[in-house]
Enzyme design. Sequence first.
Site, mmCIF file in Angstrom:
data_model
loop_
_atom_site.group_PDB
_atom_site.id
_atom_site.type_symbol
_atom_site.label_atom_id
_atom_site.label_comp_id
_atom_site.label_asym_id
_atom_site.label_seq_id
_atom_site.Cartn_x
_atom_site.Cartn_y
_atom_site.Cartn_z
ATOM 1 N N ASP A 1 -27.200 -15.857 50.175
ATOM 2 C CA ASP A 1 -26.827 -16.055 48.713
ATOM 3 C C ASP A 1 -26.760 -17.389 48.406
ATOM 4 O O ASP A 1 -27.724 -18.043 48.990
ATOM 5 C CB ASP A 1 -25.317 -15.416 48.631
ATOM 6 C CG ASP A 1 -25.070 -14.816 47.248
ATOM 7 O OD1 ASP A 1 -25.024 -15.445 46.268
ATOM 8 O OD2 ASP A 1 -24.871 -13.484 47.140
ATOM 9 N N HIS B 1 -21.411 -18.013 43.467
ATOM 10 C CA HIS B 1 -21.861 -16.353 43.682
ATOM 11 C C HIS B 1 -21.683 -15.923 45.166
ATOM 12 O O HIS B 1 -20.885 -14.881 45.299
ATOM 13 C CB HIS B 1 -23.163 -16.067 43.029
ATOM 14 C CG HIS B 1 -23.783 -14.975 43.024
ATOM 15 N ND1 HIS B 1 -24.238 -14.316 44.142
ATOM 16 C CD2 HIS B 1 -23.593 -13.727 42.015
ATOM 17 C CE1 HIS B 1 -24.592 -13.055 43.797
ATOM 18 N NE2 HIS B 1 -24.267 -12.731 42.503
ATOM 19 N N SER C 1 -24.261 -7.154 42.200
ATOM 20 C CA SER C 1 -23.771 -8.195 43.339
ATOM 21 C C SER C 1 -22.492 -7.770 43.761
ATOM 22 O O SER C 1 -22.273 -8.291 45.116
ATOM 23 C CB SER C 1 -23.932 -9.639 42.460
ATOM 24 O OG SER C 1 -25.180 -10.159 42.215
ATOM 25 N N ASP D 1 -33.895 9.998 22.523
ATOM 26 C CA ASP D 1 -32.399 9.546 22.197
ATOM 27 C C ASP D 1 -31.383 10.710 22.033
ATOM 28 O O ASP D 1 -31.683 11.684 21.465
ATOM 29 C CB ASP D 1 -32.792 8.939 20.914
ATOM 30 C CG ASP D 1 -31.668 8.117 20.315
ATOM 31 O OD1 ASP D 1 -30.490 7.911 21.087
ATOM 32 O OD2 ASP D 1 -31.381 7.601 19.258
ATOM 33 N N LEU D 2 -30.294 10.585 22.958
ATOM 34 C CA LEU D 2 -29.288 11.517 22.814
ATOM 35 C C LEU D 2 -28.059 10.863 22.386
ATOM 36 O O LEU D 2 -27.923 9.556 22.782
ATOM 37 C CB LEU D 2 -29.188 12.314 24.149
ATOM 38 C CG LEU D 2 -30.021 12.974 24.905
ATOM 39 C CD1 LEU D 2 -29.753 13.604 25.901
ATOM 40 C CD2 LEU D 2 -30.801 14.092 23.916
ATOM 41 N N ASP D 3 -27.244 11.315 21.761
ATOM 42 C CA ASP D 3 -25.829 10.715 21.275
ATOM 43 C C ASP D 3 -24.704 11.558 21.828
ATOM 44 O O ASP D 3 -24.934 12.816 21.887
ATOM 45 C CB ASP D 3 -25.644 10.517 20.010
ATOM 46 C CG ASP D 3 -26.396 9.203 19.527
ATOM 47 O OD1 ASP D 3 -26.650 8.314 20.311
ATOM 48 O OD2 ASP D 3 -26.447 8.986 18.098
ATOM 49 N N ASP E 1 -18.416 13.032 11.866
ATOM 50 C CA ASP E 1 -17.399 11.923 11.288
ATOM 51 C C ASP E 1 -15.921 11.996 11.815
ATOM 52 O O ASP E 1 -15.183 11.060 11.810
ATOM 53 C CB ASP E 1 -17.259 12.016 9.821
ATOM 54 C CG ASP E 1 -16.660 13.817 9.317
ATOM 55 O OD1 ASP E 1 -17.044 14.378 9.937
ATOM 56 O OD2 ASP E 1 -16.189 13.501 8.112
#
Length: 606
Positions: free
Chosen positions: A223, A258, A431, A537-539, A558
Amino acid sequence: MNSKKFVKRISLCVLSCLLVLPATVSANGVQITPDHFPFIKSLPTPEVQVNLMDSESDLTETSLSINLNRMEYNTLAVPSKILDKLKDRLQSKALYAQEKIEVSIMLKYDAVVTKEEFIEREWEIFNGNITDLNGFGGYSFFAALTADEIEQLVHLEEIASLSTPDDVVSVYGEPDEHQSEVYLNGATEMTGIKKGRSDYGVTGNRDGKASYSKNDSVIAVIDTGIDGGHIDLSGGKILGWKDFVNTSSTTAYDDLGHGTHVASIAAGTGAGDPGVETGVAPGAALVGIKVCSSNTNCSTQNILNAMDWVIANKDTYGIDIINMSIGSSGSTNASFCNKVSSAANNGILTVVAAGNTSGGSDYGSLNLFAKCSDVLSVANVADPYEGGWYLNPSSNRGTGSVGPTLAAPGTSIRAAKANSTSEYITYSGTSMASPMIAGLAALMLQASNGSLNYDFKIEDYGMSGYDKVYGNGLILGHQTIKAASGSSTGSFDNYRNHIRAQTNIAASNINLYNIKVNSTDAYFANTLIINNENGADLDLFIWKPGVEPIQNGQLRLDLAIQSSAGDLPQETISFKPTATGNYTIGVLAYDSATYALDWAGQISIP
Ligand SMILES: [Ca+2]
Ligand SMILES: [Ca+2]
């Protein structure tokens, strides 16, 4: 000079950057065995009501009304996005237009942009006004702003909440008493690692002495270095040190921070904050190998040299495990993979972060080092203290059938801050997830009395069985240590009930599910993973108890809480429910797709 051409620059992921790793089962002893808790409902796919929209025009119409979304749902925080205390202050300061008020800014965890990208994009507002980039975690930061500037922020869709810094805030502005208290211990607690340490008497201290030696479990951290002056990593814990950047250095240091953070997650003692910041294997020893310069560049040649050095010095320092939370996009590096295999043949397990560049339309971008067949690679999830269990959207996924090995907590992990002696800092990313697994391997090694048969126990998430997103699934720390110890006693309530569904959906359809929320104490985490790699595309929508998704024949999007748009290939909603009861979850498809839906929390099938 010619060799310079072969030195590929690799940017190290720091701060909210996530590393993602590939999932593999190593021929050299890494075995993944699915193991389900008995109390987790073995689900048949939950009862599914499928309500199909009649036509595209219907879908378009209902889509237009999405705007209201969260307003009705979360009356506590969302309407103004400003918490009460700040609202009071703003009102009292309204006459002093130039006065700056320090505010805590919380972005939606599922915002499409990262914190850094958001600040850059809104630079006109933030220029010179950031007071603390780290804030409460990966989605939060502090800035000193005028009332006008705060007003501008309120209207940005990425903003979850604005508050005064002394308010403890969380996504959607709901107070989270855990975030400011639990930190590193929270993740080890939630995975069962903490109880596993206690139940099976393991810390990584294999030689049984308070001092550190090569006979302890030993983790090599490739690292930015390790700050041996941090109280959590001092006292001889760093057995060996090799610096491929400043080759004359002989004492462990870290000029970026890091590696120190990573090392303390794997093996920090938590001495700077006892009982709060204990690493996964506090009794394990470390070897530091610095391959990254202070400007975050890590050359591939340095990494290859580091692998050689670890193998050559295995016996000198008793190195058992390598952690490498470093990555880059790119195709598989055969030289690196050969060295990983060579390490495995020498009994060394190599754990690599999967990478943090997912989200958006980026489907397949496993860290190139995570693509080797003998690497154990780790994806990043949020634990229940951080609103989970849900997959961090930035965690890299693979392509086709090849993904990371497994997933572990890496979101908002507070661990040692380099060059501070005893302070801590919060980072998110694969990480941070990778050293969770490296540390767990150090515990397994002690529990199994040196057996190299790393048999990780997991809970299946996402698509059934191994998949390119979660790999084999989420780590079950207690079960893993228990199995390594060979014990038949001891158990762990992992604070999660998990329900999983997967199906195909055609375009212009919505699938509705009912999930019962049994407590308002735990987050209700919903993760939708789109399996296709074609931009489908899904929501995701959620209706609270008592709200009918379909009223007068209309689908009431809504009235639903909705994930942010454009968050391919994943949609995530997590919140602390304000009411128990039956919630309706809808998956709305603009394109045909195959998806997996995971629910976690204090939940059940109604
Ligand atoms: Ca020891
Ligand atoms: Ca799976």
